[in-house]
Design a protein around this motif. Structure first.
Motif, PDB file in Angstrom:
ATOM      1  N   GLU A  10      -2.732  17.534  48.154  1.00  0.00           N
ATOM      2  CA  GLU A  10      -3.682  16.890  48.966  1.00  0.00           C
ATOM      3  C   GLU A  10      -3.361  15.396  49.479  1.00  0.00           C
ATOM      4  O   GLU A  10      -3.594  15.125  50.388  1.00  0.00           O
ATOM      5  CB  GLU A  10      -4.979  16.846  48.185  1.00  0.00           C
ATOM      6  N   ASP A  11      -2.392  15.039  48.581  1.00  0.00           N
ATOM      7  CA  ASP A  11      -1.796  13.560  48.874  1.00  0.00           C
ATOM      8  C   ASP A  11      -0.775  13.710  50.141  1.00  0.00           C
ATOM      9  O   ASP A  11      -0.701  12.510  50.682  1.00  0.00           O
ATOM     10  CB  ASP A  11      -1.331  12.849  47.807  1.00  0.00           C
ATOM     11  N   TYR A  12      -0.319  14.620  50.404  1.00  0.00           N
ATOM     12  CA  TYR A  12       0.471  14.947  51.691  1.00  0.00           C
ATOM     13  C   TYR A  12      -0.078  15.308  52.699  1.00  0.00           C
ATOM     14  O   TYR A  12       0.106  15.355  53.901  1.00  0.00           O
ATOM     15  CB  TYR A  12       1.788  15.698  51.289  1.00  0.00           C
ATOM     16  N   ALA A  13      -1.423  16.092  52.396  1.00  0.00           N
ATOM     17  CA  ALA A  13      -2.005  16.645  53.689  1.00  0.00           C
ATOM     18  C   ALA A  13      -2.639  15.800  54.646  1.00  0.00           C
ATOM     19  O   ALA A  13      -2.382  16.087  56.113  1.00  0.00           O
ATOM     20  CB  ALA A  13      -3.472  17.482  53.047  1.00  0.00           C
ATOM     21  N   THR A  14      -2.743  14.376  54.618  1.00  0.00           N
ATOM     22  CA  THR A  14      -3.239  13.653  55.607  1.00  0.00           C
ATOM     23  C   THR A  14      -2.102  12.922  56.110  1.00  0.00           C
ATOM     24  O   THR A  14      -2.323  12.080  57.083  1.00  0.00           O
ATOM     25  CB  THR A  14      -4.264  12.623  55.117  1.00  0.00           C
ATOM     26  N   LEU A  15      -0.641  12.686  55.709  1.00  0.00           N
ATOM     27  CA  LEU A  15       0.437  11.895  56.194  1.00  0.00           C
ATOM     28  C   LEU A  15       0.837  12.583  57.309  1.00  0.00           C
ATOM     29  O   LEU A  15       0.971  13.817  57.618  1.00  0.00           O
ATOM     30  CB  LEU A  15       1.368  12.043  55.107  1.00  0.00           C
ATOM     31  N   ARG A  16       1.260  11.702  58.199  1.00  0.00           N
ATOM     32  CA  ARG A  16       1.990  12.151  59.339  1.00  0.00           C
ATOM     33  C   ARG A  16       3.146  12.891  59.246  1.00  0.00           C
ATOM     34  O   ARG A  16       4.136  12.665  58.565  1.00  0.00           O
ATOM     35  CB  ARG A  16       2.375  11.094  60.276  1.00  0.00           C
ATOM     36  N   ASP A  17       3.871  13.819  59.931  1.00  0.00           N
ATOM     37  CA  ASP A  17       4.953  14.567  59.786  1.00  0.00           C
ATOM     38  C   ASP A  17       6.086  13.630  60.679  1.00  0.00           C
ATOM     39  O   ASP A  17       6.079  13.507  61.929  1.00  0.00           O
ATOM     40  CB  ASP A  17       4.707  16.036  60.582  1.00  0.00           C
ATOM     41  N   MET A  18       7.119  13.329  59.921  1.00  0.00           N
ATOM     42  CA  MET A  18       8.054  12.490  60.366  1.00  0.00           C
ATOM     43  C   MET A  18       8.496  13.134  61.662  1.00  0.00           C
ATOM     44  O   MET A  18       9.092  12.702  62.364  1.00  0.00           O
ATOM     45  CB  MET A  18       9.107  12.327  59.419  1.00  0.00           C
TER      46      MET A  18
END
Length: 127
Positions: A10-18
């Motif tokens: 879940e901590d990665y779900a909202t991050l933008r994809d580089m």
């Protein structure tokens, strides 16, 4: 008090994809924030130990995985790989602030390195 926890999916779900977004484009508000952080780090003589990392992802980890960085001296380079968290002696090397905390400062460990590669970075760790 500073506490730390391992990241989860879940901590990665909202991050933008580089690889598909403008994650590296900084605006004026970012510049002002970086200026304040930089001034504080320099004034406390912590600038040689801490830096800024733009939050991003290339893909999300599977449940139970963490991202571990390893170093190769020949050829020179680094590699970040998802590994199962259990059974590895890993310490956090990259972290972000956790917005879901009511008191104190809580950070989320986002990338890890093997303990044999560096000294302890653990401060008030809780998992």
């Amino acid at each position: 008090m500073l506490t730390m926890r391992d990241h989860n999916v879940e901590d990665y779900a909202t991050l933008r994809d580089m690889d598909t977004t403008d994650v590296a484009v900084l605006d004026e508000a970012d510049g002002a924030c970086l200026d304040q952080l930089g001034q504080y780090l320099v004034s406390t003589d912590a600038w040689q130990r801490f830096a800024i990392w733009l939050l991003h992802k290339h893909f999300e980890p599977a449940a139970g995985e963490v991202f571990a960085e390893s170093v190769s001296t020949a050829p020179r380079g680094t590699q970040t790989t998802p590994v199962e968290r259990s059974g590895h002696g890993l310490n956090a090397t990259s972290m972000r602030f956790d917005p879901d905390v009511s008191s104190g400062v809580r950070v989320i460990a986002m990338e890890f390195g093997d303990q044999a590669d560096f000294g302890s970075t653990l401060i008030g760790e809780s998992r």
